[in-house]
Write a protein that holds these residues in place. Sequence first.
Motif, short mmCIF file in Angstrom:
data_model
loop_
_atom_site.label_atom_id
_atom_site.label_comp_id
_atom_site.label_asym_id
_atom_site.label_seq_id
_atom_site.Cartn_x
_atom_site.Cartn_y
_atom_site.Cartn_z
N ILE A 65 10.93 10.26 12.71
CA ILE A 65 9.45 10.70 12.89
C ILE A 65 9.15 9.25 12.59
CG2 ILE A 65 7.63 10.97 12.07
CD1 ILE A 65 8.59 13.65 10.89
N GLU A 66 8.20 8.48 13.89
CA GLU A 66 8.09 7.08 13.83
C GLU A 66 6.76 7.07 12.41
OE1 GLU A 66 5.26 4.12 16.25
OE2 GLU A 66 5.25 5.78 16.89
N SER A 67 6.95 5.98 11.65
CA SER A 67 6.22 5.55 10.83
C SER A 67 4.86 4.80 10.46
CB SER A 67 7.37 5.28 9.04
OG SER A 67 7.56 3.72 10.06
N THR A 68 3.65 5.58 10.65
CA THR A 68 3.12 5.08 11.02
C THR A 68 1.86 4.96 10.06
OG1 THR A 68 1.24 6.87 11.85
CG2 THR A 68 2.99 5.51 13.54
N VAL A 69 1.04 3.87 10.10
CA VAL A 69 -0.33 3.58 9.10
C VAL A 69 -0.62 4.87 8.85
CG1 VAL A 69 -1.59 2.68 8.34
CG2 VAL A 69 0.15 1.38 8.89
N ASP A 70 -0.87 6.01 9.70
CA ASP A 70 -1.86 7.03 9.66
C ASP A 70 -1.65 8.23 9.27
OD1 ASP A 70 -4.81 6.39 10.81
OD2 ASP A 70 -3.63 6.16 12.50
N ARG A 71 0.33 8.16 9.11
CA ARG A 71 0.93 9.31 8.59
C ARG A 71 1.48 8.84 7.33
NH1 ARG A 71 4.53 9.76 13.10
NH2 ARG A 71 3.25 11.73 14.24
N VAL A 80 -1.77 10.00 5.08
CA VAL A 80 -1.61 11.91 4.28
C VAL A 80 -1.33 11.55 3.16
CG1 VAL A 80 -0.74 13.54 5.28
CG2 VAL A 80 -1.57 12.00 7.11
N PHE A 81 -0.93 10.85 2.85
CA PHE A 81 0.02 11.06 1.37
C PHE A 81 -0.55 9.97 0.17
CE2 PHE A 81 3.24 11.75 4.31
CZ PHE A 81 3.79 13.06 3.84
N CYS A 82 -1.24 8.98 0.94
CA CYS A 82 -1.46 7.84 -0.59
C CYS A 82 -2.52 7.81 -0.06
CB CYS A 82 -0.41 6.61 -0.52
SG CYS A 82 1.52 7.44 -0.71
N HIS A 83 -3.34 6.83 -0.41
CA HIS A 83 -4.91 5.57 -0.13
C HIS A 83 -4.55 5.09 -1.10
CE1 HIS A 83 -7.42 6.73 -3.98
NE2 HIS A 83 -6.46 7.95 -3.91
N LEU A 84 -5.57 3.53 -0.26
CA LEU A 84 -5.57 2.03 -1.12
C LEU A 84 -6.39 2.47 -2.23
CD1 LEU A 84 -4.47 -0.31 -1.15
CD2 LEU A 84 -6.08 -0.97 0.30
N GLN A 85 -5.97 2.09 -2.96
CA GLN A 85 -7.32 2.19 -4.03
C GLN A 85 -7.16 0.23 -5.57
OE1 GLN A 85 -6.43 4.91 -7.54
NE2 GLN A 85 -5.18 3.28 -8.31
N CYS A 86 -8.43 0.09 -5.46
CA CYS A 86 -8.58 -1.12 -6.39
C CYS A 86 -9.15 -1.03 -7.75
CB CYS A 86 -9.49 -1.97 -5.77
SG CYS A 86 -9.83 -3.84 -6.19
N ASN A 87 -8.28 -1.54 -8.53
CA ASN A 87 -8.36 -1.55 -10.44
C ASN A 87 -8.21 -3.00 -10.81
OD1 ASN A 87 -8.47 -0.51 -13.03
ND2 ASN A 87 -6.48 0.15 -12.35
N LEU A 88 -9.40 -3.67 -11.55
CA LEU A 88 -9.54 -5.00 -11.79
C LEU A 88 -8.91 -5.79 -10.81
CD1 LEU A 88 -7.68 -3.11 -14.70
CD2 LEU A 88 -10.23 -4.09 -14.72
N GLY A 89 -9.15 -6.13 -10.10
CA GLY A 89 -9.07 -7.06 -8.66
C GLY A 89 -7.43 -6.67 -8.15
N PHE A 90 -6.75 -5.45 -8.50
CA PHE A 90 -5.40 -5.49 -8.15
C PHE A 90 -5.48 -3.96 -6.65
CE2 PHE A 90 -4.52 -7.73 -11.89
CZ PHE A 90 -4.10 -8.54 -11.87
#
Length: 57
Positions: A16-22, A25-35
């Motif tokens: 399966i092609e690994s894409t950002v959209d795929r 589905v499992f993870c999301h970007l988060q910001c905590n204390l500037g990181f």
Amino acid sequence: MVQIRHFEFCCRSQDIESTVDRYRVFCHLQCNLGFYSFSLRGGAKKILLAPPKSYHD
């Protein structure tokens, strides 16, 4: 980085092609204390139980 590489390896093993959209589905970007980091979305099962010690072949 380990999570992203593991996702890529799982996709390759299933031909399966690994894409950002795929990945999003499992993870999301988060910001905590500037990181920024990725965290699992609610309901997504953890697929990496222990980080690998090295990458060979």
